[in-house]
Design an enzyme around this catalytic site. Structure first.
Site, short mmCIF file in Angstrom:
data_model
loop_
_atom_site.label_atom_id
_atom_site.label_comp_id
_atom_site.label_asym_id
_atom_site.label_seq_id
_atom_site.Cartn_x
_atom_site.Cartn_y
_atom_site.Cartn_z
N PRO A 11 -3.77 10.09 -13.05
CA PRO A 11 -3.10 9.83 -14.62
C PRO A 11 -2.10 10.26 -13.93
O PRO A 11 -1.23 11.84 -13.55
CB PRO A 11 -3.37 10.71 -14.49
N CYS A 14 27.40 -0.14 -22.07
CA CYS A 14 28.19 -1.01 -22.84
C CYS A 14 27.48 -2.22 -22.45
O CYS A 14 27.75 -3.26 -21.67
CB CYS A 14 29.37 -1.27 -21.66
N1 LLP Z 1 -1.85 5.15 -9.76
C1 LLP Z 1 -1.25 4.24 -9.58
C2 LLP Z 1 -1.54 3.28 -8.04
C3 LLP Z 1 0.01 3.62 -9.94
O1 LLP Z 1 0.94 2.73 -9.94
C4 LLP Z 1 0.00 4.52 -11.27
C5 LLP Z 1 1.28 3.84 -12.23
C6 LLP Z 1 -0.23 5.78 -11.70
C7 LLP Z 1 -1.78 5.72 -11.11
C8 LLP Z 1 -0.29 6.34 -12.75
O2 LLP Z 1 -0.57 5.50 -13.80
P1 LLP Z 1 -0.33 6.50 -15.82
O3 LLP Z 1 -1.64 6.54 -14.90
O4 LLP Z 1 1.05 7.23 -15.47
O5 LLP Z 1 -0.70 5.29 -17.37
N2 LLP Z 1 7.12 2.46 -15.38
C9 LLP Z 1 6.31 2.34 -16.33
C10 LLP Z 1 5.58 2.58 -15.61
C11 LLP Z 1 4.45 2.02 -14.20
C12 LLP Z 1 3.34 2.49 -14.07
C13 LLP Z 1 3.15 2.12 -12.38
N3 LLP Z 1 1.96 2.56 -12.29
C14 LLP Z 1 6.17 2.54 -17.89
O6 LLP Z 1 7.62 2.67 -17.71
O7 LLP Z 1 5.41 2.30 -18.99
#
Ligand code: LLP
Length: 466
Positions: A319, A389
């Site tokens: 996570p 901007c």
């Molecule tokens: N593992 C892998 C292989 C991933 O690609 C990601 C997130 C995670 C774990 C963690 O996921 P989480 O628990 O944070 O949901 N920039 C985007 C989110 C991109 C997520 C990319 N991968 C945003 O701001 O919503």
């Protein structure tokens, strides 16, 4: 106002507007959006981690990311404890550091017993410098460079192999006398989930991971490579997910992969179900708790392993957002405003899409409070504009706030994940500072960039000099 949340669900802003703080109970209906230690002192002032937010801004400048250590540690502990409670085998939680990778955050996560998921040489270097043990670091990426792979192998971290090109490169790099390279295989499970399409990764048409139709070929290849020690399989289906079913489906599919791997003589002992649990950005968001999410996954894996007569694998999860998003707020100083009669009022802050690119990228919705007017009545609906901007640089549409003036401190909540880590220098704005707060103490964890920092990498060729 109607805005699109990453879940794809439309939210009518006016239904979910935050309430001002009740000083009798020292609480507010939207307290869940704030870090655990948030309270109001002296009638109107917001305090986090025992530190007055307006004083932090005076001391460290504006904008300022304020990370509450207790909230971050509590989330780490909730994951750890839930796996201990619901999983009968060994487990390891990895912090997906793409959410916010810096020395202090990696060190806090590691001190809570978490491993770290990194996706680049830079994140890997940072985790190593933070003192994270290499045997708890996992390197991801769909196009790792040779240099990144060499750094990973030399440091002894596990490589999550994503594609054929990478497998062949690993075999090429491997030295005959060295220990076999510890790898996991990332597979695309073909699972759809309801989240913004940019942050969905588990469906078949994804740039990440091996196609499950290649499973036979991949397992055969890996089982024939003495240079590779394949210890497990990995999958991640997306981010900011509120449903439990997709992760449960994933868990079931992964146990089948585990079973299939055995047919190739592979001793797969680790299974990584990725991350993706969503958080509450606004009042109507209703994600499962960490405990509920962990329990749902553990139950499916245990039942599927029992049905297949397989020993329980070491269960990894990674996570990011649900560990750190709510632990941090961003404090901005309010400056100019523009009233367009009958249309809207813009209130501008001293940051914007460079320190929080999520609203402009994913139409993400945030809530805010005014740190020096916490119990003042909420009398105006305004649009919070960034200072870039770019017309689309709007942090919050229709924020219900007390009457604001220049100099007020606007606090945007839930900014711990994918804010600093996605920050840019657009318009050459220096990146803000970040502090970690705990028990009345504030420590700088990321220094504010200076104008000198901004031109540090610039080179002016001799012939262009006057
Ligand atoms: N593992 C892998 C292989 C991933 O690609 C990601 C997130 C995670 C774990 C963690 O996921 P989480 O628990 O944070 O949901 N920039 C985007 C989110 C991109 C997520 C990319 N991968 C945003 O701001 O919503």
């Amino acid at each position: 106002m109607v805005s699109t949340h990453p879940t794809g669900v439309q939210h009518s802003g006016s239904q979910y507007l935050p309430q001002s703080w009740d000083t009798n109970t020292n609480s507010s209906p939207n307290q869940e959006l704030l870090p655990l230690t948030a309270r109001v002192h002296d009638h109107d002032l917001l305090e986090i981690g025992g530190c007055d937010v307006t004083t932090l801004v005076e001391q460290f400048g504006s904008p300022l990311y304020i990370l509450d250590e207790e909230t971050l540690r509590s989330a780490c502990q909730q994951y750890r404890d839930a796996f201990k409670q619901y999983y009968k085998g060994e487990s390891q939680v990895l912090y997906a550091s793409k959410a916010w990778n810096c020395l202090a955050v990696c060190a806090i996560a590691a001190s809570e017993g978490l491993g770290i998921d990194v996706v680049s040489g830079g994140e890997l270097y940072t985790a190593l410098q933070a003192g994270v043990s290499p045997d708890k670091i996992y390197l991801h990426g769909n196009n790792k460079s040779r240099e990144e792979l060499i750094l990973a192998i030399e440091s002894g971290v596990t490589v999550v192999a994503d594609n054929w090109y990478e497998l062949h490169t690993l075999v090429e790099i491997a030295q005959p006398d060295d220990r076999a390279i510890r790898i996991m295989l990332r597979l695309t499970p073909g699972i759809e989930c309801h989240t913004h399409e940019y942050i969905r990764t588990g469906h078949l048409d994804s740039k990440f991971g091996f196609d499950p139709n290649d499973l036979d070929e991949v397992f055969t290849f890996v089982s024939q490579q003495p240079a590779l020690n394949c210890v497990g399989v990995h999958a991640h289906i997306g981010s900011q997910i509120f449903e439990r079913q997709p992760h449960q489906d994933l868990a079931a599919v992964m146990v089948q992969w585990l079973r299939d791997a055995g047919k190739y003589g592979l001793k797969i002992t680790e299974l990584n179900v990725g991350g993706g649990l969503g958080i509450k950005y606004i009042e109507s968001d209703d994600p499962p708790s960490i405990e509920e999410w962990v329990k749902a996954i553990c139950e499916v894996i245990q039942a599927a392993c029992a049905a297949e007569n397989l020993p329980l694998p070491k269960l990894l999860s990674e996570p990011g957002r649900s560990l750190i998003a709510t632990a941090c707020v961003t404090a901005y100083t309010i400056g100019s405003s523009k009233v367009i009669p009958e249309i809207r009022t813009y209130v501008a802050i001293d940051g914007g899409m460079s320190d929080n690119p999520r609203p402009i990228t994913y139409q993400s919705v945030y809530r805010a409070v005014v740190a020096n007017k916490m119990s003042s009545p909420l009398t105006q609906t305004v649009t919070i504009a960034g200072k870039h901007c770019e017309s689309g640089d709007i942090l919050i549409h229709n924020a219900l706030l007390p009457k604001t003036e220049p100099g007020d401190i606007l606090v945007v909540m839930g900014t711990g994940a994918y804010n600093y880590s996605m920050a840019s220098n657009y318009n050459r704005l220096p990146r803000p500072a970040a502090v970690v707060v705990a028990n009345g103490e504030a420590n700088l964890i990321l220094q504010r960039e200076t104008y000198e920092d901004l031109i540090r990498q610039d080179r002016l060729p001799e012939r262009l000099k006057k």
